[in-house]
Scaffold this motif. Structure first.
Motif, PDB file in Angstrom:
ATOM      1  N   ASP A 119       3.950  13.811   7.039  1.00  0.00           N
ATOM      2  CA  ASP A 119       2.552  13.416   7.185  1.00  0.00           C
ATOM      3  C   ASP A 119       2.079  12.944   5.809  1.00  0.00           C
ATOM      4  O   ASP A 119       1.491  13.702   5.033  1.00  0.00           O
ATOM      5  CB  ASP A 119       1.729  14.598   7.693  1.00  0.00           C
ATOM      6  N   ASP A 138      -0.260  10.954   4.844  1.00  0.00           N
ATOM      7  CA  ASP A 138      -1.708  10.996   4.587  1.00  0.00           C
ATOM      8  C   ASP A 138      -2.155  12.397   4.169  1.00  0.00           C
ATOM      9  O   ASP A 138      -2.981  12.557   3.275  1.00  0.00           O
ATOM     10  CB  ASP A 138      -2.487  10.543   5.824  1.00  0.00           C
ATOM     11  N   LYS A 139      -1.603  13.407   4.820  1.00  0.00           N
ATOM     12  CA  LYS A 139      -1.972  14.788   4.492  1.00  0.00           C
ATOM     13  C   LYS A 139      -1.513  15.140   3.082  1.00  0.00           C
ATOM     14  O   LYS A 139      -2.256  15.742   2.307  1.00  0.00           O
ATOM     15  CB  LYS A 139      -1.360  15.752   5.499  1.00  0.00           C
ATOM     16  N   LYS A 175      -0.945  13.146   0.541  1.00  0.00           N
ATOM     17  CA  LYS A 175      -1.764  12.426  -0.433  1.00  0.00           C
ATOM     18  C   LYS A 175      -3.164  13.043  -0.519  1.00  0.00           C
ATOM     19  O   LYS A 175      -3.712  13.236  -1.604  1.00  0.00           O
ATOM     20  CB  LYS A 175      -1.856  10.946  -0.050  1.00  0.00           C
ATOM     21  N   ARG A 176      -3.747  13.358   0.656  1.00  0.00           N
ATOM     22  CA  ARG A 176      -5.083  13.952   0.675  1.00  0.00           C
ATOM     23  C   ARG A 176      -5.091  15.295  -0.043  1.00  0.00           C
ATOM     24  O   ARG A 176      -5.978  15.566  -0.866  1.00  0.00           O
ATOM     25  CB  ARG A 176      -5.556  14.110   2.123  1.00  0.00           C
ATOM     26  N   GLU A 207       4.632   9.491  -0.072  1.00  0.00           N
ATOM     27  CA  GLU A 207       3.229   9.131   0.146  1.00  0.00           C
ATOM     28  C   GLU A 207       3.079   7.730   0.746  1.00  0.00           C
ATOM     29  O   GLU A 207       2.047   7.420   1.316  1.00  0.00           O
ATOM     30  CB  GLU A 207       2.432   9.246  -1.160  1.00  0.00           C
ATOM     31  N   ASN A 208       4.101   6.909   0.609  1.00  0.00           N
ATOM     32  CA  ASN A 208       4.072   5.580   1.228  1.00  0.00           C
ATOM     33  C   ASN A 208       4.588   5.610   2.660  1.00  0.00           C
ATOM     34  O   ASN A 208       4.737   4.571   3.285  1.00  0.00           O
ATOM     35  CB  ASN A 208       4.885   4.576   0.406  1.00  0.00           C
ATOM     36  N   GLY A 209       4.890   6.798   3.163  1.00  0.00           N
ATOM     37  CA  GLY A 209       5.272   6.943   4.560  1.00  0.00           C
ATOM     38  C   GLY A 209       6.752   6.908   4.839  1.00  0.00           C
ATOM     39  O   GLY A 209       7.169   6.922   5.993  1.00  0.00           O
TER      40      GLY A 209
END
Length: 146
Positions: free
Chosen positions: A6, A8-9, A11-12, A39-41
């Protein structure tokens, strides 16, 4: 084996803690480029996930995308597209119907009688059936999204 993280999680959470990518990489004991890729997926190895989880002080499973949630999101996005497409086609049909009404009226006025009556009746039946189908699609896809 690679896991779908995940991104996005991660990075957040990193940004909420005001950590740089370099700082997270140092805390986790992994490379900066690995953090950037995650972080880029891109997929992460089990070791990388475990190291990141330790840095965030959580279980590794918290950093992985749940396949059920992901599948639900895909279905919901598809249903939104289906509903939008069905509505668009109905609007096009309604516009053609309006143009047909104008043309049928002109033909009837030129002929002096209502010669286009049956064509108009059957087109109205077809348009009503089309509208019923669109309403059915709306109801079914909204029910599926719940």
């Amino acid at each position: 084996m690679a896991y779908k993280t995940d991104a996005d999680k991660i990075k957040r959470w990193r940004e909420e803690r005001h950590w740089s990518q370099e700082h997270l990489a140092e805390l986790a004991g992994i490379g900066l480029r690995t953090v950037q890729r995650i972080e880029n997926g891109e997929q992460a190895s089990r070791d990388s996930l475990t190291a990141l989880a330790a840095a965030f002080n959580v279980e590794a499973i918290a950093l992985v995308i749940d396949p059920e949630i992901e599948a639900t999101g895909i279905v919901q996005r598809r249903n939104v597209k289906v509903r939008a497409g069905a509505r668009l086609v109905l609007w096009i049909h309604l516009a053609a119907y309006g143009l047909g009404l104008v043309l049928f009226t002109a033909i009837c006025l030129a002929a002096g009688s209502f010669v286009m009556k049956w064509a108009l009746i059957w087109w109205t039946v077809g348009l009503s059936a089309h509208a019923a189908i669109v309403v059915t699609i709306e109801l079914i896809t909204r029910y599926m999204d719940e």
